[in-house]
Design a protein around this motif. Structure first.
Motif, PDB file in Angstrom:
ATOM      1  N   GLY A 137      -5.029  -1.957  -1.135  1.00 27.44           N
ATOM      2  CA  GLY A 137      -3.693  -1.667  -0.610  1.00 27.44           C
ATOM      3  C   GLY A 137      -3.661  -1.600   0.900  1.00 27.44           C
ATOM      4  N   VAL A 138      -4.613  -0.896   1.492  1.00 26.29           N
ATOM      5  CA  VAL A 138      -4.662  -0.783   2.954  1.00 26.29           C
ATOM      6  C   VAL A 138      -4.906  -2.143   3.593  1.00 26.29           C
ATOM      7  CG1 VAL A 138      -5.998   0.170   4.875  1.00 26.29           C
ATOM      8  CG2 VAL A 138      -5.354   1.640   2.948  1.00 26.29           C
ATOM      9  N   THR A 139      -5.807  -2.930   3.006  1.00 26.16           N
ATOM     10  CA  THR A 139      -6.111  -4.253   3.555  1.00 26.16           C
ATOM     11  C   THR A 139      -4.882  -5.164   3.517  1.00 26.16           C
ATOM     12  OG1 THR A 139      -8.406  -4.051   2.827  1.00 26.16           O
ATOM     13  CG2 THR A 139      -7.627  -6.254   3.363  1.00 26.16           C
ATOM     14  N   LEU A 140      -4.172  -5.176   2.397  1.00 27.53           N
ATOM     15  CA  LEU A 140      -2.982  -6.036   2.284  1.00 27.53           C
ATOM     16  C   LEU A 140      -1.878  -5.616   3.238  1.00 27.53           C
ATOM     17  CD1 LEU A 140      -2.779  -6.535  -1.599  1.00 27.53           C
ATOM     18  CD2 LEU A 140      -3.488  -8.201   0.115  1.00 27.53           C
ATOM     19  N   GLY A 199       9.864  -9.248  -0.211  1.00 31.29           N
ATOM     20  CA  GLY A 199      10.226  -8.773  -1.546  1.00 31.29           C
ATOM     21  C   GLY A 199       9.193  -9.181  -2.588  1.00 31.29           C
ATOM     22  N   SER A 200       8.654 -10.383  -2.439  1.00 29.60           N
ATOM     23  CA  SER A 200       7.591 -10.823  -3.351  1.00 29.60           C
ATOM     24  C   SER A 200       6.337  -9.973  -3.189  1.00 29.60           C
ATOM     25  CB  SER A 200       7.253 -12.295  -3.087  1.00 29.60           C
ATOM     26  OG  SER A 200       8.393 -13.117  -3.297  1.00 29.60           O
ATOM     27  N   TRP A 201       6.027  -9.608  -1.933  1.00 29.18           N
ATOM     28  CA  TRP A 201       4.865  -8.740  -1.698  1.00 29.18           C
ATOM     29  C   TRP A 201       5.067  -7.374  -2.350  1.00 29.18           C
ATOM     30  CZ3 TRP A 201       0.187  -9.126   0.995  1.00 29.18           C
ATOM     31  CH2 TRP A 201      -0.064 -10.374   1.564  1.00 29.18           C
ATOM     32  N   VAL A 202       6.274  -6.822  -2.209  1.00 32.91           N
ATOM     33  CA  VAL A 202       6.558  -5.509  -2.812  1.00 32.91           C
ATOM     34  C   VAL A 202       6.436  -5.589  -4.332  1.00 32.91           C
ATOM     35  CG1 VAL A 202       8.365  -3.782  -3.175  1.00 32.91           C
ATOM     36  CG2 VAL A 202       7.992  -4.725  -0.900  1.00 32.91           C
ATOM     37  N   ALA A 203       6.938  -6.686  -4.908  1.00 30.46           N
ATOM     38  CA  ALA A 203       6.799  -6.862  -6.360  1.00 30.46           C
ATOM     39  C   ALA A 203       5.332  -6.955  -6.765  1.00 30.46           C
ATOM     40  CB  ALA A 203       7.555  -8.121  -6.797  1.00 30.46           C
ATOM     41  N   GLY A 204       4.541  -7.630  -5.925  1.00 28.34           N
ATOM     42  CA  GLY A 204       3.109  -7.721  -6.201  1.00 28.34           C
ATOM     43  C   GLY A 204       2.432  -6.368  -6.153  1.00 28.34           C
ATOM     44  N   PHE A 205       2.799  -5.534  -5.168  1.00 24.58           N
ATOM     45  CA  PHE A 205       2.250  -4.177  -5.108  1.00 24.58           C
ATOM     46  C   PHE A 205       2.645  -3.358  -6.337  1.00 24.58           C
ATOM     47  CE2 PHE A 205       1.954  -4.744  -0.366  1.00 24.58           C
ATOM     48  CZ  PHE A 205       0.581  -4.590  -0.293  1.00 24.58           C
ATOM     49  N   GLY A 206       3.887  -3.548  -6.783  1.00 28.85           N
ATOM     50  CA  GLY A 206       4.326  -2.834  -7.986  1.00 28.85           C
ATOM     51  C   GLY A 206       3.521  -3.231  -9.204  1.00 28.85           C
ATOM     52  N   ALA A 207       3.252  -4.529  -9.345  1.00 35.55           N
ATOM     53  CA  ALA A 207       2.442  -4.999 -10.476  1.00 35.55           C
ATOM     54  C   ALA A 207       1.020  -4.466 -10.390  1.00 35.55           C
ATOM     55  CB  ALA A 207       2.431  -6.527 -10.508  1.00 35.55           C
ATOM     56  N   LEU A 208       0.454  -4.458  -9.167  1.00 34.77           N
ATOM     57  CA  LEU A 208      -0.897  -3.915  -8.973  1.00 34.77           C
ATOM     58  C   LEU A 208      -0.940  -2.430  -9.317  1.00 34.77           C
ATOM     59  CD1 LEU A 208      -3.763  -4.588  -7.923  1.00 34.77           C
ATOM     60  CD2 LEU A 208      -2.991  -3.837  -5.668  1.00 34.77           C
ATOM     61  N   ALA A 251       1.007  -0.891 -11.438  1.00 40.53           N
ATOM     62  CA  ALA A 251       1.130  -0.757 -12.887  1.00 40.53           C
ATOM     63  C   ALA A 251      -0.206  -0.994 -13.587  1.00 40.53           C
ATOM     64  CB  ALA A 251       2.177  -1.734 -13.413  1.00 40.53           C
ATOM     65  N   VAL A 252      -0.979  -1.967 -13.083  1.00 38.73           N
ATOM     66  CA  VAL A 252      -2.294  -2.250 -13.665  1.00 38.73           C
ATOM     67  C   VAL A 252      -3.220  -1.047 -13.509  1.00 38.73           C
ATOM     68  CG1 VAL A 252      -4.378  -3.648 -13.418  1.00 38.73           C
ATOM     69  CG2 VAL A 252      -2.145  -4.743 -13.434  1.00 38.73           C
ATOM     70  N   PHE A 253      -3.293  -0.500 -12.290  1.00 38.97           N
ATOM     71  CA  PHE A 253      -4.181   0.633 -12.053  1.00 38.97           C
ATOM     72  C   PHE A 253      -3.719   1.892 -12.790  1.00 38.97           C
ATOM     73  CE2 PHE A 253      -5.617  -1.890  -8.342  1.00 38.97           C
ATOM     74  CZ  PHE A 253      -6.970  -1.868  -8.623  1.00 38.97           C
ATOM     75  N   THR A 254      -2.408   2.055 -12.932  1.00 43.22           N
ATOM     76  CA  THR A 254      -1.903   3.198 -13.703  1.00 43.22           C
ATOM     77  C   THR A 254      -2.318   3.098 -15.163  1.00 43.22           C
ATOM     78  OG1 THR A 254      -0.002   3.422 -12.231  1.00 43.22           O
ATOM     79  CG2 THR A 254       0.169   4.452 -14.400  1.00 43.22           C
ATOM     80  N   SER A 255      -2.233   1.906 -15.743  1.00 43.73           N
ATOM     81  CA  SER A 255      -2.643   1.730 -17.135  1.00 43.73           C
ATOM     82  C   SER A 255      -4.146   1.960 -17.301  1.00 43.73           C
ATOM     83  CB  SER A 255      -2.256   0.338 -17.643  1.00 43.73           C
ATOM     84  OG  SER A 255      -2.939  -0.670 -16.924  1.00 43.73           O
ATOM     85  N   LEU A 256      -4.943   1.511 -16.303  1.00 41.46           N
ATOM     86  CA  LEU A 256      -6.387   1.764 -16.353  1.00 41.46           C
ATOM     87  C   LEU A 256      -6.687   3.253 -16.259  1.00 41.46           C
ATOM     88  CD1 LEU A 256      -7.731  -1.128 -14.091  1.00 41.46           C
ATOM     89  CD2 LEU A 256      -7.957  -0.923 -16.569  1.00 41.46           C
TER      90      LEU A 256
END
Length: 198
Positions: free
Chosen positions: A14-17, A50-59, A61-66
């Motif tokens: 997250g920090v790198t992106l 907006g695409s970047w924000v959507a990508g962060f949201g998907a990322l 969601a993945v880490f939350t499920s893990l």
């Protein structure tokens, strides 16, 4: 991969992106475009952001499920609270070593062995001699049940022999392991135990 490593990886990514995106936008807008062309570019850039924000949201969601899966695994597994210390036992003149094991997990545990090992050694020591009043192995422990494994009075000399022969005389990295059919629960040798052995 446990939750601790997942958390560190997600923070680094997250920090790198964010740093990369901020740097690229700042350089491109500050150097490349004039005032008139800036307004023509801002709308497409906001769309890309907006695409970047959507990508962060998907990322996220993945880490939350893990994280949820890891928490569920921890909560549904077996867990033992192990205490390894020096005890005074009625009827025995000298202080004795003992292990108190309490089951505090959602699954019952089947304790089948207790071993001693060290990172200074390539072999482990299996404990076979217990006091007559000790709980016998193997032991079935449902939630809330406790077992007391009292070592025999001469076991002190056996540990010291193991340390001298296999650990170069060092007590520093000694660990006691309570082993079940599916897991091992480690307890480091405390100060009182080491003083008792010496």
């Amino acid at each position: 991969m446990d939750w601790k490593h997942i958390k560190y990886i997600s923070v680094v990514i997250g920090v790198t992106l964010i740093a990369t995106l901020t740097f690229v936008l700042g350089i491109s807008f500050g150097v490349t475009y004039e005032k008139d062309s800036f307004t023509e570019i801002i709308i497409p850039v906001l769309s890309a952001m907006g695409s970047w924000v959507a990508g962060f949201g998907a990322l996220g969601a993945v880490f939350t499920s893990l994280w949820l899966a890891e928490q569920q695994r921890k909560n549904s597994g077996e867990s033992l609270k192990c205490v390894f210390d020096v005890f005074v036992i009625q009827g025995i003149p000298d202080d004795s070593l003992g292990v108190i094991v309490t089951s505090n997990g959602n699954k019952p545990s089947n304790v089948n062995s207790i071993t001693i090992h060290s990172s200074d050694s390539t072999v482990a020591m299996s404990i076979q001699q217990f006091a007559p009043s000790s709980t016998a192995l193997p032991t079935y422990l449902p939630y809330g049940q406790q077992a007391s494994y009292l070592l025999s009075s001469d076991f002190k000399s056996h540990i010291n022999e193991y340390v001298n022969k296999h650990c170069s005389g060092s007590y520093k990295n000694l660990v006691l392991s309570v082993n079940t059919t599916t897991d091992s629960f480690n307890v480091k040798f405390g100060k009182t135990v080491i003083e008792h052995l010496k």
